[in-house]
Design a protein around this motif. Structure first.
Motif, mmCIF file in Angstrom:
data_model
loop_
_atom_site.group_PDB
_atom_site.id
_atom_site.type_symbol
_atom_site.label_atom_id
_atom_site.label_comp_id
_atom_site.label_asym_id
_atom_site.label_seq_id
_atom_site.Cartn_x
_atom_site.Cartn_y
_atom_site.Cartn_z
ATOM 1 N N ALA A 28 0.843 -1.187 0.000
ATOM 2 C CA ALA A 28 0.000 0.000 0.000
ATOM 3 C C ALA A 28 0.885 1.246 0.000
ATOM 4 C CB ALA A 28 -0.926 0.031 1.224
ATOM 5 N N TYR A 29 0.390 2.278 -0.649
ATOM 6 C CA TYR A 29 1.026 3.595 -0.632
ATOM 7 C C TYR A 29 2.518 3.544 -0.976
ATOM 8 C CZ TYR A 29 -3.534 4.519 0.881
ATOM 9 O OH TYR A 29 -4.890 4.552 0.876
ATOM 10 N N GLY A 30 2.809 2.740 -2.017
ATOM 11 C CA GLY A 30 4.157 2.737 -2.589
ATOM 12 C C GLY A 30 5.149 1.774 -1.972
ATOM 13 N N ALA B 21 5.470 -11.158 -6.187
ATOM 14 C CA ALA B 21 5.091 -10.276 -7.300
ATOM 15 C C ALA B 21 3.924 -9.440 -6.781
ATOM 16 C CB ALA B 21 4.681 -11.099 -8.506
ATOM 17 N N TYR B 22 3.369 -8.581 -7.610
ATOM 18 C CA TYR B 22 2.245 -7.755 -7.180
ATOM 19 C C TYR B 22 1.091 -8.634 -6.676
ATOM 20 C CZ TYR B 22 -2.056 -5.069 -7.748
ATOM 21 O OH TYR B 22 -3.292 -4.522 -7.562
ATOM 22 N N ARG B 23 0.775 -8.502 -5.402
ATOM 23 C CA ARG B 23 -0.301 -9.279 -4.757
ATOM 24 C C ARG B 23 -0.157 -10.779 -4.996
ATOM 25 N NH1 ARG B 23 -3.989 -5.362 -2.254
ATOM 26 N NH2 ARG B 23 -2.306 -3.916 -2.112
ATOM 27 N N ASP B 24 1.077 -11.253 -5.001
ATOM 28 C CA ASP B 24 1.276 -12.655 -5.343
ATOM 29 C C ASP B 24 2.568 -13.197 -4.721
ATOM 30 O OD1 ASP B 24 0.408 -14.947 -6.602
ATOM 31 O OD2 ASP B 24 1.475 -14.535 -8.467
ATOM 32 N N GLN C 227 5.939 9.051 -2.358
ATOM 33 C CA GLN C 227 5.722 9.216 -3.804
ATOM 34 C C GLN C 227 4.258 8.973 -4.199
ATOM 35 O OE1 GLN C 227 8.579 9.445 -6.256
ATOM 36 N NE2 GLN C 227 9.379 10.291 -4.357
ATOM 37 N N TYR C 228 3.598 8.080 -3.501
ATOM 38 C CA TYR C 228 2.232 7.692 -3.900
ATOM 39 C C TYR C 228 1.340 8.932 -3.908
ATOM 40 C CZ TYR C 228 -1.812 4.614 -4.384
ATOM 41 O OH TYR C 228 -2.931 3.978 -4.860
ATOM 42 N N PRO C 229 0.589 9.141 -5.030
ATOM 43 C CA PRO C 229 -0.121 10.420 -5.201
ATOM 44 C C PRO C 229 -0.955 10.889 -3.998
ATOM 45 C CG PRO C 229 -0.326 9.045 -7.169
ATOM 46 C CD PRO C 229 0.430 8.247 -6.169
ATOM 47 N N GLY D 67 -11.289 -5.852 2.062
ATOM 48 C CA GLY D 67 -10.380 -4.934 1.357
ATOM 49 C C GLY D 67 -10.598 -5.023 -0.143
ATOM 50 N N SER D 68 -9.556 -4.747 -0.912
ATOM 51 C CA SER D 68 -9.669 -4.814 -2.377
ATOM 52 C C SER D 68 -10.140 -6.207 -2.799
ATOM 53 C CB SER D 68 -8.317 -4.574 -3.035
ATOM 54 O OG SER D 68 -7.830 -3.317 -2.686
ATOM 55 N N PHE D 69 -11.210 -6.263 -3.564
ATOM 56 C CA PHE D 69 -11.715 -7.583 -3.962
ATOM 57 C C PHE D 69 -11.105 -8.055 -5.278
ATOM 58 C CE2 PHE D 69 -14.622 -11.053 -4.763
ATOM 59 C CZ PHE D 69 -14.782 -11.556 -3.482
ATOM 60 N N ILE E 215 -14.304 -0.242 -12.469
ATOM 61 C CA ILE E 215 -15.568 -0.663 -11.844
ATOM 62 C C ILE E 215 -16.483 0.549 -11.653
ATOM 63 C CG2 ILE E 215 -16.563 -1.688 -9.750
ATOM 64 C CD1 ILE E 215 -13.840 -3.211 -9.437
ATOM 65 N N ASP E 216 -15.858 1.644 -11.236
ATOM 66 C CA ASP E 216 -16.571 2.909 -11.037
ATOM 67 C C ASP E 216 -17.231 3.362 -12.358
ATOM 68 O OD1 ASP E 216 -17.365 5.243 -9.872
ATOM 69 O OD2 ASP E 216 -15.374 5.813 -9.137
ATOM 70 N N GLN E 217 -16.466 3.297 -13.448
ATOM 71 C CA GLN E 217 -16.988 3.707 -14.762
ATOM 72 C C GLN E 217 -18.169 2.849 -15.194
ATOM 73 O OE1 GLN E 217 -15.766 6.467 -16.644
ATOM 74 N NE2 GLN E 217 -14.926 6.736 -14.604
HETATM 75 N N1 EPU Z 1 -10.634 5.366 -8.065
HETATM 76 C C1 EPU Z 1 -11.830 5.473 -8.734
HETATM 77 N N2 EPU Z 1 -12.975 5.068 -8.092
HETATM 78 C C2 EPU Z 1 -12.960 4.589 -6.816
HETATM 79 C C3 EPU Z 1 -11.724 4.516 -6.125
HETATM 80 C C4 EPU Z 1 -10.566 4.905 -6.784
HETATM 81 O O1 EPU Z 1 -11.890 5.890 -9.893
HETATM 82 O O2 EPU Z 1 -14.014 4.230 -6.312
HETATM 83 C C5 EPU Z 1 -9.395 5.774 -8.737
HETATM 84 C C6 EPU Z 1 -8.655 6.868 -7.951
HETATM 85 O O3 EPU Z 1 -9.082 8.107 -8.383
HETATM 86 C C7 EPU Z 1 -7.218 6.615 -8.282
HETATM 87 C C8 EPU Z 1 -7.149 5.134 -8.555
HETATM 88 O O4 EPU Z 1 -8.493 4.656 -8.742
HETATM 89 O O5 EPU Z 1 -6.846 7.262 -9.472
HETATM 90 C C9 EPU Z 1 -6.409 4.372 -7.493
HETATM 91 O O6 EPU Z 1 -7.134 4.414 -6.270
HETATM 92 P P1 EPU Z 1 -6.440 4.188 -4.850
HETATM 93 O O7 EPU Z 1 -5.293 5.109 -4.685
HETATM 94 O O8 EPU Z 1 -7.506 4.205 -3.818
HETATM 95 O O9 EPU Z 1 -5.774 2.745 -4.926
HETATM 96 P P2 EPU Z 1 -6.232 1.383 -5.572
HETATM 97 O O10 EPU Z 1 -5.346 1.105 -6.739
HETATM 98 O O11 EPU Z 1 -7.689 1.332 -5.800
HETATM 99 C C10 EPU Z 1 -4.505 -0.076 -4.213
HETATM 100 C C11 EPU Z 1 -4.529 -1.311 -3.360
HETATM 101 C C12 EPU Z 1 -5.041 -0.961 -1.958
HETATM 102 C C13 EPU Z 1 -4.091 0.048 -1.352
HETATM 103 C C14 EPU Z 1 -4.057 1.291 -2.251
HETATM 104 C C15 EPU Z 1 -3.024 2.288 -1.803
HETATM 105 C C16 EPU Z 1 -4.826 -3.166 -4.898
HETATM 106 C C17 EPU Z 1 -5.732 -4.241 -5.406
HETATM 107 N N3 EPU Z 1 -5.340 -2.343 -3.973
HETATM 108 O O12 EPU Z 1 -5.852 0.348 -4.379
HETATM 109 O O13 EPU Z 1 -5.029 -2.145 -1.182
HETATM 110 O O14 EPU Z 1 -4.486 0.420 -0.053
HETATM 111 O O15 EPU Z 1 -3.691 0.904 -3.620
HETATM 112 O O16 EPU Z 1 -1.756 1.801 -2.108
HETATM 113 O O17 EPU Z 1 -3.678 -3.102 -5.313
HETATM 114 C C18 EPU Z 1 -6.281 -3.932 -0.164
HETATM 115 O O18 EPU Z 1 -5.509 -4.718 -0.706
HETATM 116 O O19 EPU Z 1 -7.213 -4.339 0.549
HETATM 117 C C19 EPU Z 1 -6.120 -2.497 -0.383
HETATM 118 C C20 EPU Z 1 -6.967 -1.629 0.138
#
Ligand code: EPU
Length: 344
Positions: free
Chosen positions: A135-137, A168-171, A200-202, A240-242, A281-283
């Motif tokens: 998470a977060y870089g 690897a990434y999530r693996d 660094q993470y946005p 968390g992330s599904f 998914i949002d789109q």
């Molecule tokens: N976004 C959307 N819609 C949403 C949420 C996000 O369009 O509903 C966009 C955001 O605007 C952004 C992008 O998606 O541009 C990325 O979103 P975010 O920074 O929240 O990170 P993520 O890629 O969705 C990953 C991890 C998280 C981790 C965060 C921060 C995976 C599968 N998930 O999420 O991990 O906390 O980055 O590093 O890699 C977890 O594993 O349970 C988890 C929460």
């Protein structure tokens, strides 16, 4: 020799309270182990009866699709030990049952830095290498030294270094060739008393803009961001992330950008790009959607939430999402948590 009390085997045990998704599900047999001797007893019990063994940690990255046949072993081994192998450099070993976030806080208190970006991730230490939590870089593999695990079939202890774990990434190898073969009992990480913050993470960069944060401040910012976006499993059950963020080729990326100029992506090696599954998914209109007793979190489309539904209902919704994303973006989303209870 330290005497170890006997394990207690519970038949037809309710697993719902032990998972953050909190769907109904039972284990044919269940036991909790507090130390390595009890773990070996549990494995002997299973071997004598030819029971399949399933590991349970903090229960935060799994979905119970059905009842679990065989013996579920809850790994509750506790303990943190550190050794300074060079000035300011520590090898810190965590037993598998240590809660991840409490361990992060403990390390910050000791001024052992490196884990701050991984604050507030649910679950226990033993599960962290399986999906290479990140998470977060920062990813676990960035700090990883080695782990100890017990082979389920033989009870033999093995030590595995970073290369052997094939992160690897999530693996990791524990989701691939070694799936279901080992129980991780201890994880050793390399931490440092010299702070080296990574912002660094946005989302983190904008939260801390214009400051020179300490590791403690980075940790506090990560906790704030996570609390804003991610549902607290105590209040709204989730895992968390599904889905994983998909990595796509240059050709598909180009063609998608022609019609979706705003699509975020992150460059990867070999001309590939990682696209946020949450955005896809949002789109497709799923964010905040509720379908019966399950749904999609309103602030993070990557998180499926449970309002009293079943594992099968969660999986149905996941499939619906996968179909919609496939149809609109030609991208196959891969489920991230481990699915328990389905025939292997
Ligand atoms: N976004 C959307 N819609 C949403 C949420 C996000 O369009 O509903 C966009 C955001 O605007 C952004 C992008 O998606 O541009 C990325 O979103 P975010 O920074 O929240 O990170 P993520 O890629 O969705 C990953 C991890 C998280 C981790 C965060 C921060 C995976 C599968 N998930 O999420 O991990 O906390 O980055 O590093 O890699 C977890 O594993 O349970 C988890 C929460």
């Amino acid at each position: 020799m330290i005497e170890s009390s006997a394990i207690e085997i519970i038949e037809n045990a309710d697993l719902q309270p032990f998972t953050t998704m909190a769907v109904p599900g039972r284990a044919e047999y269940f036991c909790r182990v507090d130390n390595q001797q009890q773990l070996l007893q549990a494995l002997d019990y299973a071997r004598d009866r030819q029971l399949q063994v399933t590991a349970l940690g903090g229960g935060s990255n799994l979905l119970l699709a059905a009842d679990i046949v065989g013996l579920v072993v809850q790994l509750n081994l506790i303990g943190i030990e550190a050794s300074e192998f060079a000035p300011g450099q520590f090898h810190v070993s965590f037993a598998a049952g240590e809660n991840w976030h409490q361990a992060v806080e403990h390390c910050l208190q000791q001024s052992w830095y490196g884990l701050e970006n991984l604050s507030l991730i649910p679950g226990n230490m033993g599960a962290a290498p399986i999906q290479n939590i990140g998470a977060y870089g920062v990813e676990l593999c960035d700090l990883f030294v080695s782990l100890e695990a017990i082979e389920i079939s033989s009870g033999k202890l093995v030590v595995m270094d970073k290369q052997a774990c094939q992160f690897a990434y999530r693996d990791s190898i524990f989701k691939q060739a070694y799936k279901g073969r080992y129980l991780i009992t201890q994880v050793t990480l390399l931490l440092s008393s010299v702070a080296q913050v990574n912002i660094q993470y946005p989302a983190l960069a904008s939260a801390l803009e214009g400051t020179e944060p300490s590791p403690e401040q980075v940790s506090a910012a990560v906790c704030r961001i996570r609390r804003e976006k991610l549902p607290d499993p105590q209040q709204i059950p989730n895992a968390g992330s599904f889905f994983k963020n998909p990595v796509i080729g240059a050709e598909l990326l180009q063609s998608l950008l022609e019609t979706n100029a705003a699509m975020p992506y992150f460059k990867q090696p070999n001309d590939r790009a990682k696209v946020p599954a949450a955005w896809l998914i949002d789109q497709c209109g799923f964010r905040g959607l509720r379908s019966g007793k399950v749904g999609v979190h309103q602030h993070q489309a990557l998180v499926l939430v449970n309002f009293g539904g079943t594992g099968a209902e969660i999986l149905q919704l996941a499939e619906q999402i996968q179909l919609a994303v496939q149809e609109r973006f030609a991208i196959a989303l891969e489920i991230e948590p481990q699915i328990y209870g389905l025939p292997s």
